[in-house]
Design an enzyme around this catalytic site. Structure first.
Site, PDB file in Angstrom:
ATOM      1  CE  LYS A  91      14.697   1.532   6.446  1.00  0.00           C
ATOM      2  NZ  LYS A  91      13.819   1.425   7.432  1.00  0.00           N
TER       3      LYS A  91
ATOM      4  NE  ARG B 280      -1.002   1.676   5.089  1.00  0.00           N
ATOM      5  CZ  ARG B 280       0.248   1.106   4.781  1.00  0.00           C
ATOM      6  NH1 ARG B 280       1.201   1.559   3.883  1.00  0.00           N
ATOM      7  NH2 ARG B 280       0.235  -0.350   4.944  1.00  0.00           N
TER       8      ARG B 280
ATOM      9  CD  GLU C 125       8.179  -0.365  -2.482  1.00  0.00           C
ATOM     10  OE1 GLU C 125       7.014   0.008  -2.408  1.00  0.00           O
ATOM     11  OE2 GLU C 125       8.468  -1.427  -1.981  1.00  0.00           O
ATOM     12  CG  ASP C 126       6.721   2.375   0.512  1.00  0.00           C
ATOM     13  OD1 ASP C 126       7.420   1.464   0.162  1.00  0.00           O
ATOM     14  OD2 ASP C 126       5.949   1.979   1.559  1.00  0.00           O
TER      15      ASP C 126
ATOM     16  CG  ASP D 194       2.188   0.479   7.548  1.00  0.00           C
ATOM     17  OD1 ASP D 194       3.427   0.544   6.647  1.00  0.00           O
ATOM     18  OD2 ASP D 194       1.862  -0.362   8.125  1.00  0.00           O
TER      19      ASP D 194
ATOM     20  CE  LYS E 280      -3.304  -2.289   3.135  1.00  0.00           C
ATOM     21  NZ  LYS E 280      -3.998  -2.126   4.360  1.00  0.00           N
ATOM     22  N   GLY E 281       2.161   1.274   0.414  1.00  0.00           N
ATOM     23  CA  GLY E 281       2.872   2.470   0.808  1.00  0.00           C
ATOM     24  C   GLY E 281       3.048   3.356  -0.183  1.00  0.00           C
TER      25      GLY E 281
ATOM     26  CG  PHE F  53      10.372   1.787  10.910  1.00  0.00           C
ATOM     27  CD1 PHE F  53      10.639   0.791   9.914  1.00  0.00           C
ATOM     28  CD2 PHE F  53       8.866   2.179  10.861  1.00  0.00           C
ATOM     29  CE1 PHE F  53       9.708   0.009   9.425  1.00  0.00           C
ATOM     30  CE2 PHE F  53       7.868   1.592  10.373  1.00  0.00           C
ATOM     31  CZ  PHE F  53       8.324   0.419   9.615  1.00  0.00           C
TER      32      PHE F  53
ATOM     33  CG  ASP G  11      14.941  -1.801   4.756  1.00  0.00           C
ATOM     34  OD1 ASP G  11      16.133  -1.516   5.196  1.00  0.00           O
ATOM     35  OD2 ASP G  11      13.966  -2.239   5.827  1.00  0.00           O
TER      36      ASP G  11
HETATM   37  P1  IMP Z   1      12.603  -4.291   1.555  1.00  0.00           P
HETATM   38  O1  IMP Z   1      12.177  -5.677   0.666  1.00  0.00           O
HETATM   39  O2  IMP Z   1      13.283  -4.979   2.753  1.00  0.00           O
HETATM   40  O3  IMP Z   1      13.410  -3.574   0.634  1.00  0.00           O
HETATM   41  O4  IMP Z   1      11.386  -3.595   1.985  1.00  0.00           O
HETATM   42  C1  IMP Z   1      10.540  -2.784   1.305  1.00  0.00           C
HETATM   43  C2  IMP Z   1       9.204  -2.689   2.110  1.00  0.00           C
HETATM   44  O5  IMP Z   1       9.163  -2.641   3.661  1.00  0.00           O
HETATM   45  C3  IMP Z   1       8.957  -1.322   1.857  1.00  0.00           C
HETATM   46  O6  IMP Z   1       7.863  -1.200   1.028  1.00  0.00           O
HETATM   47  C4  IMP Z   1       7.972  -0.921   3.335  1.00  0.00           C
HETATM   48  O7  IMP Z   1       6.634  -1.365   3.179  1.00  0.00           O
HETATM   49  C5  IMP Z   1       8.641  -1.573   4.246  1.00  0.00           C
HETATM   50  N1  IMP Z   1       9.705  -0.771   4.963  1.00  0.00           N
HETATM   51  C6  IMP Z   1      10.923  -0.671   4.954  1.00  0.00           C
HETATM   52  N2  IMP Z   1      11.472   0.392   5.841  1.00  0.00           N
HETATM   53  C7  IMP Z   1      10.466   0.780   6.223  1.00  0.00           C
HETATM   54  C8  IMP Z   1      10.201   2.023   6.942  1.00  0.00           C
HETATM   55  O8  IMP Z   1      11.051   2.649   7.402  1.00  0.00           O
HETATM   56  N3  IMP Z   1       9.121   2.525   7.437  1.00  0.00           N
HETATM   57  C9  IMP Z   1       7.964   1.839   6.769  1.00  0.00           C
HETATM   58  N4  IMP Z   1       7.928   0.732   6.128  1.00  0.00           N
HETATM   59  C10 IMP Z   1       9.315   0.342   5.545  1.00  0.00           C
END
Ligand code: IMP
Length: 174
Positions: free
Chosen positions: A130, A164, A98-99, A158, A42-43, A151, A102
């Site tokens: 990040k 959100r 994408e939001d 969220d 949803k982000g 975070f 990470d």
């Molecule tokens: P990844 O697969 O670890 O890159 O994670 C991506 C997803 O993790 C993002 O689409 C977010 O939904 C969530 N996410 C990672 N870091 C944060 C944060 O700091 N705040 C909120 N959601 C996060």
């Protein structure tokens, strides 16, 4: 709702300016073409809505939903698709929106998933990057802001489905 301690990281005006810059760059890069923008639910929904309205080129939109996080802030490390797109992307120019990146696992999974459908091109635009917790060497093509390892919430992001709606980006204080 329990109010967590948080401090502002990016105010509205800074977000708006950066989104305009990204939209302008994307419009230049895809001038004369029609993009299919795929938002990751949803982000990404707020960032994507602002981004496409600031762009100067036509686009179609679709959404995908994946789950990679549990109810809190720690990644499970496992990516599961819960809603696929409904548009054919073969031979088309695709931009995934994408939001936040990470670990990179979500986007690597999605890029591999969509590449199998033979788009003409496939790029990724992430509002936040990040970098410190990367588990795979994933690089987005367009990035709004690179941030440290906190975070963050707001502007679509969220914590356990809270925050959100906030128009700014905040970092949760430990
Ligand atoms: P990844 O697969 O670890 O890159 O994670 C991506 C997803 O993790 C993002 O689409 C977010 O939904 C969530 N996410 C990672 N870091 C944060 C944060 O700091 N705040 C909120 N959601 C996060």
């Amino acid at each position: 709702m329990d109010e967590m301690s948080k401090e502002i990281l990016f105010p509205r005006a800074i977000i708006q300016k950066r989104v305009q810059e990204l939209a302008s760059q994307i419009s230049d890069d895809y001038a004369g073409r029609e993009l299919i923008i795929i938002g990751i639910l949803k982000g990404a929904f707020i960032f994507m809505a602002d981004l496409i309205r600031a762009m100067r080129i036509p686009c179609k939109v679709d959404f995908v939903r994946v789950a990679s996080y549990g109810a809190g802030s720690e990644s499970t490390g496992k990516v599961v698709m819960t809603k696929d797109i409904e548009t054919s992307i073969r031979g088309r120019d695709i931009l995934i929106v994408e939001d936040i990146v990470d670990t990179g696992l979500t986007l690597q999974y999605l890029v591999d998933w969509f590449k199998e459908r033979n788009p003409h091109s496939l790029k990724v635009c992430a509002f936040l990057d990040k970098r410190k917790k990367r588990k795979v060497s994933f690089e987005a093509d367009y990035v709004g802001f690179t941030i440290d390892d906190g975070f963050v919430v707001g502007y679509g992001l969220d914590f356990s489905e809270q925050y959100r709606f906030l128009p700014e980006i905040y970092v949760i204080k430990q």
